[in-house]
Design an enzyme around this catalytic site. Structure first.
Site, PDB file in Angstrom:
ATOM      1  N   VAL A  17      46.973  -3.450 -38.975  1.00 15.96           N
ATOM      2  CA  VAL A  17      45.932  -3.155 -39.959  1.00 15.96           C
ATOM      3  C   VAL A  17      44.660  -2.690 -39.253  1.00 15.96           C
ATOM      4  O   VAL A  17      44.052  -1.686 -39.625  1.00 15.96           O
ATOM      5  CB  VAL A  17      45.662  -4.394 -40.846  1.00 15.96           C
ATOM      6  CG1 VAL A  17      44.430  -4.179 -41.722  1.00 15.96           C
ATOM      7  CG2 VAL A  17      46.882  -4.689 -41.724  1.00 15.96           C
ATOM      8  N   THR A 124      45.153 -11.079 -44.645  1.00 12.51           N
ATOM      9  CA  THR A 124      45.628 -11.737 -45.866  1.00 12.51           C
ATOM     10  C   THR A 124      45.400 -13.236 -45.742  1.00 12.51           C
ATOM     11  O   THR A 124      45.905 -13.864 -44.808  1.00 12.51           O
ATOM     12  CB  THR A 124      47.122 -11.423 -46.081  1.00 12.51           C
ATOM     13  OG1 THR A 124      47.270 -10.005 -46.123  1.00 12.51           O
ATOM     14  CG2 THR A 124      47.625 -12.027 -47.377  1.00 12.51           C
ATOM     15  N   GLU A 152      44.215  -5.399 -47.709  1.00 19.26           N
ATOM     16  CA  GLU A 152      44.836  -4.146 -47.281  1.00 19.26           C
ATOM     17  C   GLU A 152      46.228  -4.042 -47.901  1.00 19.26           C
ATOM     18  O   GLU A 152      46.943  -5.022 -47.985  1.00 19.26           O
ATOM     19  CB  GLU A 152      44.922  -4.145 -45.749  1.00 19.26           C
ATOM     20  CG  GLU A 152      45.519  -2.897 -45.174  1.00 19.26           C
ATOM     21  CD  GLU A 152      44.869  -1.656 -45.747  1.00 19.26           C
ATOM     22  OE1 GLU A 152      43.667  -1.461 -45.581  1.00 19.26           O
ATOM     23  OE2 GLU A 152      45.598  -0.863 -46.400  1.00 19.26           O
ATOM     24  N   ASN A 209      52.080  -8.479 -53.347  1.00 19.36           N
ATOM     25  CA  ASN A 209      53.245  -8.632 -52.466  1.00 19.36           C
ATOM     26  C   ASN A 209      54.327  -9.465 -53.135  1.00 19.36           C
ATOM     27  O   ASN A 209      55.519  -9.192 -52.989  1.00 19.36           O
ATOM     28  CB  ASN A 209      52.834  -9.246 -51.127  1.00 19.36           C
ATOM     29  CG  ASN A 209      52.366  -8.174 -50.145  1.00 19.36           C
ATOM     30  OD1 ASN A 209      52.340  -6.987 -50.480  1.00 19.36           O
ATOM     31  ND2 ASN A 209      52.000  -8.577 -48.951  1.00 19.36           N
ATOM     32  N   ALA A 253      68.403  -1.690 -53.425  1.00 19.90           N
ATOM     33  CA  ALA A 253      69.150  -2.905 -53.091  1.00 19.90           C
ATOM     34  C   ALA A 253      69.562  -2.848 -51.628  1.00 19.90           C
ATOM     35  O   ALA A 253      69.722  -1.778 -51.055  1.00 19.90           O
ATOM     36  CB  ALA A 253      70.373  -3.015 -53.988  1.00 19.90           C
ATOM     37  N   CYS A 261      54.971  -9.386 -43.709  1.00 20.78           N
ATOM     38  CA  CYS A 261      54.164  -9.614 -44.913  1.00 20.78           C
ATOM     39  C   CYS A 261      54.906 -10.317 -46.038  1.00 20.78           C
ATOM     40  O   CYS A 261      54.510 -11.404 -46.454  1.00 20.78           O
ATOM     41  CB  CYS A 261      53.609  -8.288 -45.396  1.00 20.78           C
ATOM     42  SG  CYS A 261      52.655  -7.476 -44.109  1.00 20.78           S
ATOM     43  N   LYS A 264      56.151 -13.957 -45.368  1.00 19.68           N
ATOM     44  CA  LYS A 264      54.996 -14.827 -45.119  1.00 19.68           C
ATOM     45  C   LYS A 264      54.148 -15.000 -46.383  1.00 19.68           C
ATOM     46  O   LYS A 264      53.758 -16.117 -46.739  1.00 19.68           O
ATOM     47  CB  LYS A 264      54.163 -14.195 -43.995  1.00 19.68           C
ATOM     48  CG  LYS A 264      52.732 -14.641 -43.886  1.00 19.68           C
ATOM     49  CD  LYS A 264      52.065 -14.009 -42.686  1.00 19.68           C
ATOM     50  CE  LYS A 264      51.363 -12.705 -42.982  1.00 19.68           C
ATOM     51  NZ  LYS A 264      50.113 -12.799 -43.717  1.00 19.68           N
ATOM     52  N   LYS A 321      62.336  -2.467 -40.716  1.00 18.46           N
ATOM     53  CA  LYS A 321      62.525  -1.281 -41.539  1.00 18.46           C
ATOM     54  C   LYS A 321      62.393  -0.063 -40.642  1.00 18.46           C
ATOM     55  O   LYS A 321      61.948  -0.181 -39.496  1.00 18.46           O
ATOM     56  CB  LYS A 321      61.527  -1.253 -42.703  1.00 18.46           C
ATOM     57  CG  LYS A 321      60.080  -1.059 -42.319  1.00 18.46           C
ATOM     58  CD  LYS A 321      59.248  -0.970 -43.585  1.00 18.46           C
ATOM     59  CE  LYS A 321      57.978  -0.200 -43.360  1.00 18.46           C
ATOM     60  NZ  LYS A 321      57.201  -0.033 -44.568  1.00 18.46           N
ATOM     61  N   ARG A 328      59.280  -8.445 -36.642  1.00 21.25           N
ATOM     62  CA  ARG A 328      58.931  -9.698 -37.323  1.00 21.25           C
ATOM     63  C   ARG A 328      59.769  -9.887 -38.592  1.00 21.25           C
ATOM     64  O   ARG A 328      59.838  -9.000 -39.433  1.00 21.25           O
ATOM     65  CB  ARG A 328      57.430  -9.714 -37.636  1.00 21.25           C
ATOM     66  CG  ARG A 328      56.603  -9.934 -36.371  1.00 21.25           C
ATOM     67  CD  ARG A 328      55.128  -9.857 -36.641  1.00 21.25           C
ATOM     68  NE  ARG A 328      54.692  -8.499 -36.939  1.00 21.25           N
ATOM     69  CZ  ARG A 328      53.449  -8.160 -37.249  1.00 21.25           C
ATOM     70  NH1 ARG A 328      52.516  -9.101 -37.295  1.00 21.25           N
ATOM     71  NH2 ARG A 328      53.125  -6.916 -37.494  1.00 21.25           N
TER      72      ARG A 328
END
Ligand code: UGA
Length: 449
Positions: A17, A124, A152, A209, A253, A261, A264, A321, A328
């Site tokens: 960030v 966050t 953010e 989120n 899916a 994020c 958590k 991803k 993480r």
């Protein structure tokens, strides 16, 4: 924006960030001082090296080199800037609460900030954190130091675009003037600005989120039911997504969400509710569905291969991803140990996150190329949908594998093309064409009529 006078800004924390925010503010014409305490990070940034893999970030940092200054000294930042964006990590504690120690560390260092400084919280944090920080400032006689919550919403992989073209900018302030000063930084972006109170701004972040994570667990459960009843979740998602009330996003899916994020923040909101006396049942289910979803890969492999002992499984895509080297909460961190526990040999490959994966994944063999990973393997599992994996559907790969089985955990490939190329292809929530239907009974069994 070049040539226009813009206020100097400070960014505390050079993580995802912080660095992206700093690069984008510099691009808007601000002088930006970036502060970090991680050993070596400032020196690397000064050498022009970006410590994270984010498309376009290295170029943006280089392009704005003249406007960016890096330091380990918070005092240097505060000397230059009257608005300081706090972008430090707020990981989970083992209990699922938010670990705010990095935030408190920054506050401890702010021993005598000048009047007129506005501290902007981008990290966050649980709802109520701003209130605690305001009370602390007031107790220290720092009523003239402002506090603004400015969560953010960037996603890794598209972070620069997310920051420069946001859907909205959320600004929660105790004092309107502080909110206006921070809003002025974002005005050139032309995005809607949501001015609100601090607690609501903090909740907007956690709730956003949680809503996205809920959609993912929802579509994953729909996928699991699709498998039982013969529907195709991709078609279902397409049909759902055209309803304007629902929209098409976050209906892919797969094997569940990871990253720094969603896991958590879902857990933090659940704990925040629990600590406040409320049992957030829906969020508990969202988290549980996500945990179970990763493990379905093992059952799918067993359905085709039987016991996995001594089977060689290629795990393809290790980052949580595509287009990031971030490991993480990556699903690979659950799937690999589960496969090892079943006695399988795990060959792991990722186009960018191999070094990061080596640091956190034990017991697996790392392959330098996709071909090395699948060679002689009993199955190839798509864990992360890197575009490079579209190359799997080829006669070379089919011939190189011991058993041409693909388990596509992200529904990346075209099932018809994969099957036409000679693979046994299994995905998430899609009809299992190659598992033969049980023979039709001549007469319906008694008792079923
Ligand atoms: C997420 C949010 O999307 C951002 O808005 C937010 O700012 C960020 O968290 C944060 O709080 O810092 P990010 O974790 O970078 O961003 O990535 P996403 O693209 O949202 O993906 C998160 C996970 O969900 C990934 O594991 C992805 O594979 C999974 N996912 C996403 C699905 O399984 N299905 C989908 O349809 C979408």
């Amino acid at each position: 924006m070049a040539g226009e006078e813009r206020e100097p800004l400070g960014v505390v924390g050079a993580g995802w960030v912080g660095l992206v925010t700093a690069a984008c503010f510099a691009e808007l014409g601000h002088e930006v001082v970036v502060r970090d305490i991680a050993p070596g990070r400032i020196a690397a940034l000064e050498r022009g090296e970006s410590p994270i893999h984010e498309p376009g970030l290295g170029e943006a940092l280089a392009r704005n080199r003249q406007r960016l200054r890096y330091t380990e000294d918070l005092g240097e930042l505060l000397e230059a800037a009257r608005i300081a964006f706090v972008c430090v990590g707020t990981p989970s504690t083992p209990e699922g609460d938010t670990d705010l120690s990095a935030v408190w560390h920054v506050l401890d260092e702010l021993d005598s900030p000048e009047e007129g400084l506005v501290l902007v919280m981008k990290s966050t944090v649980p709802v109520g954190t701003g209130e605690r920080i305001r009370a602390r400032f007031d107790a220290l006689g720092l009523a003239g130091v402002g506090y603004v919550s400015n969560p953010e919403f960037l996603s890794e992989g598209t972070a620069l675009l997310d920051v420069t073209s946001p859907d909205r900018v959320v600004i929660g302030a105790f004092a309107d003037e502080d909110g206006r000063r921070v809003a002025a930084v974002y005005e050139p972006l032309g995005a809607p600005i949501v001015h609100t109170d601090v607690a609501s701004a903090e909740m907007i972040k956690l709730a956003s989120n949680a809503a996205l994570a809920t959609r993912i667990s929802f579509i994953n459960e729909i996928a699991n039911v699709c498998e039982l009843v013969g529907a195709d979740v991709q078609e279902v998602a397409r049909g759902i997504g055209l309803d304007r009330r629902l929209g098409p996003h976050f209906l892919r899916a797969g094997i569940g969400f990871g990253g720094s994020c969603f896991p958590k923040d879902a857990s933090a909101l659940k704990q925040l509710a629990a600590n406040s006396g409320y049992h957030f049942q829906l969020l508990s289910a969202v988290i549980e569905v996500n945990e179970l979803q990763k493990r379905r890969i093992i059952q799918k492999l067993q359905a085709h291969l039987g016991p996995l002992r001594d089977r060689t499984i290629a795990l393809l895509g290790l980052a949580y991803k595509p287009h990031t080297n971030d490991m993480r909460e990556a699903p690979s961190l659950v799937i690999a140990p589960r496969l090892l526990a079943e006695g399988a040999v795990v060959r792991a490959w990722d186009p960018v996150a191999l070094d990061e994966a080596r640091a956190v994944l034990g017991g697996v063999v790392f392959a330098e190329t996709l071909h090395d990973a699948v060679n002689d393997a009993d199955a190839a599992v798509i864990v992360t949908e890197w575009p490079e994996l579209l190359e799997l559907v080829s006669s070379d790969v089919r011939d190189a594998m011991r058993t041409p089985l693909i388990v596509d955990g992200r529904n990346l490939l075209d099932p018809a093309a994969a099957r036409a190329a000679g693979f046994t292809y299994e995905a998430i929530g899609r009809p299992l064409a190659l598992v033969p239907h049980p023979p039709r009974a001549k007469e319906p069994a008694r008792g079923l009529l």
